[in-house]
Design an enzyme around this catalytic site. Structure first.
Site, PDB file in Angstrom:
ATOM      1  N   LYS A  52       2.064  -5.700   6.219  1.00  0.00           N
ATOM      2  CA  LYS A  52       0.955  -5.406   6.800  1.00  0.00           C
ATOM      3  C   LYS A  52       0.606  -5.369   8.880  1.00  0.00           C
ATOM      4  O   LYS A  52       0.618  -5.054   8.875  1.00  0.00           O
ATOM      5  CB  LYS A  52       0.530  -5.537   5.640  1.00  0.00           C
ATOM      6  CG  LYS A  52       0.134  -4.654   4.482  1.00  0.00           C
ATOM      7  CD  LYS A  52      -0.848  -5.077   3.591  1.00  0.00           C
ATOM      8  CE  LYS A  52      -0.299  -5.037   2.415  1.00  0.00           C
ATOM      9  NZ  LYS A  52      -1.195  -5.402   1.180  1.00  0.00           N
ATOM     10  N   GLN A  96      -5.694  -9.642  -0.348  1.00  0.00           N
ATOM     11  CA  GLN A  96      -4.039  -9.151  -1.578  1.00  0.00           C
ATOM     12  C   GLN A  96      -4.450  -9.768  -2.763  1.00  0.00           C
ATOM     13  O   GLN A  96      -5.402 -10.743  -2.425  1.00  0.00           O
ATOM     14  CB  GLN A  96      -3.082 -10.156  -0.475  1.00  0.00           C
ATOM     15  CG  GLN A  96      -1.488 -10.326  -1.141  1.00  0.00           C
ATOM     16  CD  GLN A  96      -1.337  -8.397  -0.992  1.00  0.00           C
ATOM     17  OE1 GLN A  96      -1.351  -8.110   0.405  1.00  0.00           O
ATOM     18  NE2 GLN A  96      -0.676  -8.001  -1.686  1.00  0.00           N
ATOM     19  N   ASP A 119      -8.175  -0.250   0.500  1.00  0.00           N
ATOM     20  CA  ASP A 119      -7.788  -0.498  -0.303  1.00  0.00           C
ATOM     21  C   ASP A 119      -7.829   1.156  -1.668  1.00  0.00           C
ATOM     22  O   ASP A 119      -7.345   1.068  -1.863  1.00  0.00           O
ATOM     23  CB  ASP A 119      -7.119  -2.030  -1.105  1.00  0.00           C
ATOM     24  CG  ASP A 119      -6.010  -2.536  -0.907  1.00  0.00           C
ATOM     25  OD1 ASP A 119      -5.131  -1.769  -0.735  1.00  0.00           O
ATOM     26  OD2 ASP A 119      -6.084  -3.291  -0.943  1.00  0.00           O
TER      27      ASP A 119
END
Ligand code: NDP
Length: 283
Positions: A52, A96, A119
């Site tokens: 990322k 995460q 997200d």
């Protein structure tokens, strides 16, 4: 049969984002920023976080990486999220998953400012997706939509079967496909007569997480098969859910694993970050 090249499409999307980002930097003097928080030492998560960061570089974004030890108290993580919510250089926040055992993931996700929730897991954005009004959809399902569009695979009126109903993949994928006027059936571990249902699908999306779940007899001749599964075999090789060798000759389009849906997830994360940046700055 055509193999859908997610790696290529992903690179094209990131290249396009880079061009847009350069323009926006020129006009606004600001740079999109993504903060990624990793708690603990999970090796797969560490690889995702590194990827990322690299994607941010390619897109021309600022990237802020926060690595916390696995025994970090939940209150410290929540305090970091609060700080990032208030940081004007951070437009997107990604924690995460999975978090170490004992941490309440839902509570942490709900602490993220919905405007920075790149997200798309915050209940506000989940609700927006269900109502068809969200612009921050979860990255993997949004990546599937980009692939279908890139290859001009019709969606409207098509029979689509989604295998899996998780909040990360199956459910949001079904909602995005429904928004595009597909006739969507969602299947899961309790579904009866799975083969009869999948055999009707013009588009079959598999997000189960078990190799060999989709066999040739489950797939209609000429169907499009999107394989979201990532499974590591005993030999360490990555495979999807679909028996690629047996299924691919029957399909019109199929995604490989690796190199199909996987790379798209990161591209869509960049896209969501740019969307969040634009919105936060009125651009
Ligand atoms: P989950 O384990 O959360 O969900 C799996 C789903 O599959 C569940 O809904 C489960 O049903 C369903 N299922 C299990 N067995 C069957 C069966 N025999 N028939 C039909 N449905 C079944 O996984 P995720 O959704 O998080 O991930 C799915 C896969 O996608 C994993 O391999 C994961 O690694 C991969 N993935 C890939 C990403 C990418 O970037 N390419 C991103 C995210 C995930 P039930 O609800 O009844 O238990």
């Amino acid at each position: 049969m055509q193999i859908i090249d997610g790696k290529k499409v992903s690179a094209e999307i990131i290249e396009q984002i880079k061009i847009e980002t350069e323009d926006l930097k020129q006009s606004s003097g600001k740079t999109p920023g993504l903060a990624v928080v990793l708690v603990g030492e999970d090796p797969a998560s560490a690889v995702y976080v590194r990827n990322k960061g690299r994607a941010c570089e390619r897109a021309g974004f600022s990237s802020f990486e926060h690595r916390l030890p696995g025994d970090t108290p939940e209150t410290d993580l929540l305090a970091l999220v609060k700080k990032l919510n208030e940081d004007s250089e951070v437009n997107g926040i990604l924690v995460q998953l999975p978090l170490p055992e004992g941490m309440d993931s839902q509570k942490v996700l709900e602490a993220i400012d919905p405007a920075k929730d790149v997200d798309g897991f915050h209940p506000v954005n989940v609700g927006g997706l269900a109502s068809g009004i969200s612009d921050l959809a979860p990255c993997t399902p949004a990546g599937i939509m980009e692939l279908l569009d890139h290859y001009q695979i019709p969606i409207e009126g098509q029979d689509v079967v989604v295998l899996g109903r998780s909040n990360i993949v199956g459910k949001p994928a079904a909602l995005l496909l429904l928004k595009r006027n597909a006739t969507v059936t969602i299947c899961h571990s309790r579904t009866k007569n799975l083969k009869d249902i999948t055999a009707r699908a013009d588009i079959l999306v598999s997000a189960i997480g078990r190799a060999g779940s989709v066999t040739a007899d489950m797939v209609k001749e000429g169907a499009t098969v999107i394989d979201v599964g990532i499974n590591r075999g005993v030999d360490g090789k990555l495979t999807g859910d679909v028996d690629f060798e047996a299924v691919s000759p029957k399909t019109s389009y199929i995604t490989p694993v690796p190199g199909g849906v996987g790379p798209m997830t990161i591209a869509l994360l960049m896209k969501n970050t740019l969307t969040a940046f634009r919105k936060q700055n009125g651009l």
